[in-house]
Design a protein around this motif. Structure first.
Motif, PDB file in Angstrom:
ATOM      1  N   PHE A   1     -43.891 -34.697   6.079  1.00  0.00           N
ATOM      2  CA  PHE A   1     -44.709 -33.896   7.555  1.00  0.00           C
ATOM      3  C   PHE A   1     -45.979 -33.128   6.784  1.00  0.00           C
ATOM      4  CE2 PHE A   1     -41.322 -34.756  10.516  1.00  0.00           C
ATOM      5  CZ  PHE A   1     -42.080 -35.903  11.407  1.00  0.00           C
ATOM      6  N   GLY A   2     -45.530 -33.352   4.940  1.00  0.00           N
ATOM      7  CA  GLY A   2     -46.731 -32.629   4.308  1.00  0.00           C
ATOM      8  C   GLY A   2     -45.820 -32.297   3.586  1.00  0.00           C
ATOM      9  N   THR A   3     -46.504 -31.430   2.556  1.00  0.00           N
ATOM     10  CA  THR A   3     -45.851 -30.180   1.280  1.00  0.00           C
ATOM     11  C   THR A   3     -44.843 -29.496   1.297  1.00  0.00           C
ATOM     12  OG1 THR A   3     -48.245 -30.619   0.599  1.00  0.00           O
ATOM     13  CG2 THR A   3     -46.967 -29.060  -0.822  1.00  0.00           C
ATOM     14  N   LEU A   4     -43.316 -30.268   0.115  1.00  0.00           N
ATOM     15  CA  LEU A   4     -41.567 -28.949   0.851  1.00  0.00           C
ATOM     16  C   LEU A   4     -42.048 -28.573  -0.678  1.00  0.00           C
ATOM     17  CD1 LEU A   4     -40.218 -31.900   1.669  1.00  0.00           C
ATOM     18  CD2 LEU A   4     -40.740 -30.380   3.065  1.00  0.00           C
ATOM     19  N   LEU A   5     -42.572 -29.050  -1.884  1.00  0.00           N
ATOM     20  CA  LEU A   5     -42.188 -27.577  -2.238  1.00  0.00           C
ATOM     21  C   LEU A   5     -44.055 -28.302  -3.591  1.00  0.00           C
ATOM     22  CD1 LEU A   5     -40.529 -25.732  -4.527  1.00  0.00           C
ATOM     23  CD2 LEU A   5     -39.648 -27.962  -5.228  1.00  0.00           C
ATOM     24  N   LEU A   6     -44.817 -26.370  -4.704  1.00  0.00           N
ATOM     25  CA  LEU A   6     -45.880 -26.364  -4.435  1.00  0.00           C
ATOM     26  C   LEU A   6     -45.278 -25.728  -5.843  1.00  0.00           C
ATOM     27  CD1 LEU A   6     -47.948 -28.096  -5.392  1.00  0.00           C
ATOM     28  CD2 LEU A   6     -49.403 -26.186  -3.908  1.00  0.00           C
ATOM     29  N   ARG A   7     -45.333 -25.664  -7.357  1.00  0.00           N
ATOM     30  CA  ARG A   7     -44.947 -24.884  -8.224  1.00  0.00           C
ATOM     31  C   ARG A   7     -46.713 -25.384  -9.199  1.00  0.00           C
ATOM     32  NH1 ARG A   7     -38.511 -24.451  -8.767  1.00  0.00           N
ATOM     33  NH2 ARG A   7     -37.770 -23.396  -6.846  1.00  0.00           N
ATOM     34  N   GLU A   8     -46.829 -23.960  -9.731  1.00  0.00           N
ATOM     35  CA  GLU A   8     -47.953 -23.903 -10.602  1.00  0.00           C
ATOM     36  C   GLU A   8     -47.203 -24.736 -12.411  1.00  0.00           C
ATOM     37  OE1 GLU A   8     -51.151 -24.792 -10.265  1.00  0.00           O
ATOM     38  OE2 GLU A   8     -50.766 -24.801  -7.542  1.00  0.00           O
ATOM     39  N   ALA A   9     -48.287 -24.960 -12.888  1.00  0.00           N
ATOM     40  CA  ALA A   9     -47.745 -25.199 -14.101  1.00  0.00           C
ATOM     41  C   ALA A   9     -47.505 -23.487 -15.287  1.00  0.00           C
ATOM     42  CB  ALA A   9     -48.895 -26.123 -15.369  1.00  0.00           C
TER      43      ALA A   9
END
Length: 321
Positions: free
Chosen positions: A201-209
């Motif tokens: 259903f979508g993004t669960l985890l998002l960490r930039e570099a």
């Protein structure tokens, strides 16, 4: 006006307090005398020609086929001589020399340093003619008096530099993402990593570099982890890791992760199993009750009893007709 006696008493008290205050300071400054057998030697790169400034490690640079030179300082501030042994090693840790450590040669393999003396030990790094261009790591291992110190040697061999980095073996276990970084080039790399996980259903985890607190040497493999505290209770996710480093190095890898609340499902399956067993048992009981054998079919009766019973049934049937 204060009396001379009171003034003298206050002066004596002040002198006494000053003496008490200064006593611990003097004791701390001198400190207890070290044990005669205590080993307090140090090993580090020798200071520059001006005698100022310290180096945390050796840095040498040259093309293949050259011989580079530097000096190691071993300082003994103790009250008795100390003997140390010197050897080369690959990287740090003193685990032997099969690569860069074999290029290191100290002027002496054993040095005795007198009390309150510093000894400067020359050493050379002979870069083979066929050495791979790029960064190489080694160390001079100093052992003595039950201690071991590794003095790092960073070597840059001239020539074309190749920056290549891959991320491999990505797995998800519980609330942790595991992965391996592999340096497939000839330069030491400071990697950066970005993490993303997408569910149904979508993004669960998002960490930039961000830059990792590690340096990956050429040919080195490092196993690392990434925490994932807010894992979903029920979902199917694609985890994607992307690593980059200076010189254009980059790599990407993905892994699948399925999250299932096993405890509730197990409890539900157990309840269904128990209910199915109870229903099957009740059904067998009802069937057994409707299929009870007739008196004539009960085991243990003689033929005469069966015939007499049959005649009785016939007579009863005739009377009813």
């Amino acid at each position: 006006m204060p009396s001379p006696t009171g003034h003298a008493a206050r002066l004596a008290l002040a002198v006494l307090l000053c003496a008490l205050a200064m006593t611990p300071v003097a004791a701390a400054a001198t400190g207890p005398a070290p044990h005669p057998g205590a080993v307090v030697w140090t090993a580090r790169p020798a200071v520059s020609g001006s005698g100022t400034g310290g180096r945390p490690y050796f840095y040498l640079e040259g093309p293949p086929g050259t011989v580079l030179q530097d000096r190691l300082s071993v300082t003994n501030p103790g009250r008795s001589p100390v003997t140390v042994r010197l050897s080369g090693a690959d990287g740090t840790g003193g685990k032997g020399a099969t690569g860069t450590g074999r290029w290191l040669r100290t002027a002496a393999t054993e040095v005795t340093v007198p009390a309150r003396t510093r000894a400067d030990v020359p050493f050379t790094v002979t870069v083979p003619a066929g050495a791979t261009p790029g960064d190489h790591s080694g160390a001079i291992v100093v052992r003595g008096g039950g201690r071991s110190v590794d003095v790092q040697v960073r070597l840059r061999v001239g020539g074309p530099t190749l920056a290549a980095l891959t991320v491999e073996d990505v797995t998800v276990s519980g609330r942790t993402i595991h992965y391996t970084l592999v340096n497939r080039g000839n330069a030491v790399l400071a990697p950066r990593i970005a993490v993303r996980a997408d569910g149904v259903f979508g993004t669960l985890l998002l960490r930039e570099a961000r830059t990792l607190p590690v340096r990956v040497r050429p040919g080195q493999r490092i196993r690392l982890t990434e925490p994932w505290r807010d894992v979903p209770a029920l979902d199917s996710a694609t985890v994607r890791l992307r690593v980059t480093a200076a010189g254009g190095a980059h790599g990407e890898a993905t892994a699948r992760a399925v999250f299932i609340p096993w405890a509730p499902l197990t409890a539900g399956a157990l309840l269904v199993t128990v209910a199915a067993g109870a229903g099957a048992y009740a059904l067998r009981r009802r069937r057994a009750h409707h299929r009870r054998p007739d008196d004539d079919e009960r085991p243990g009766r003689s033929p005469g009893e069966r015939q007499h019973s049959g005649s009785r049934h016939l007579a009863k049937a005739g009377a009813e007709s």
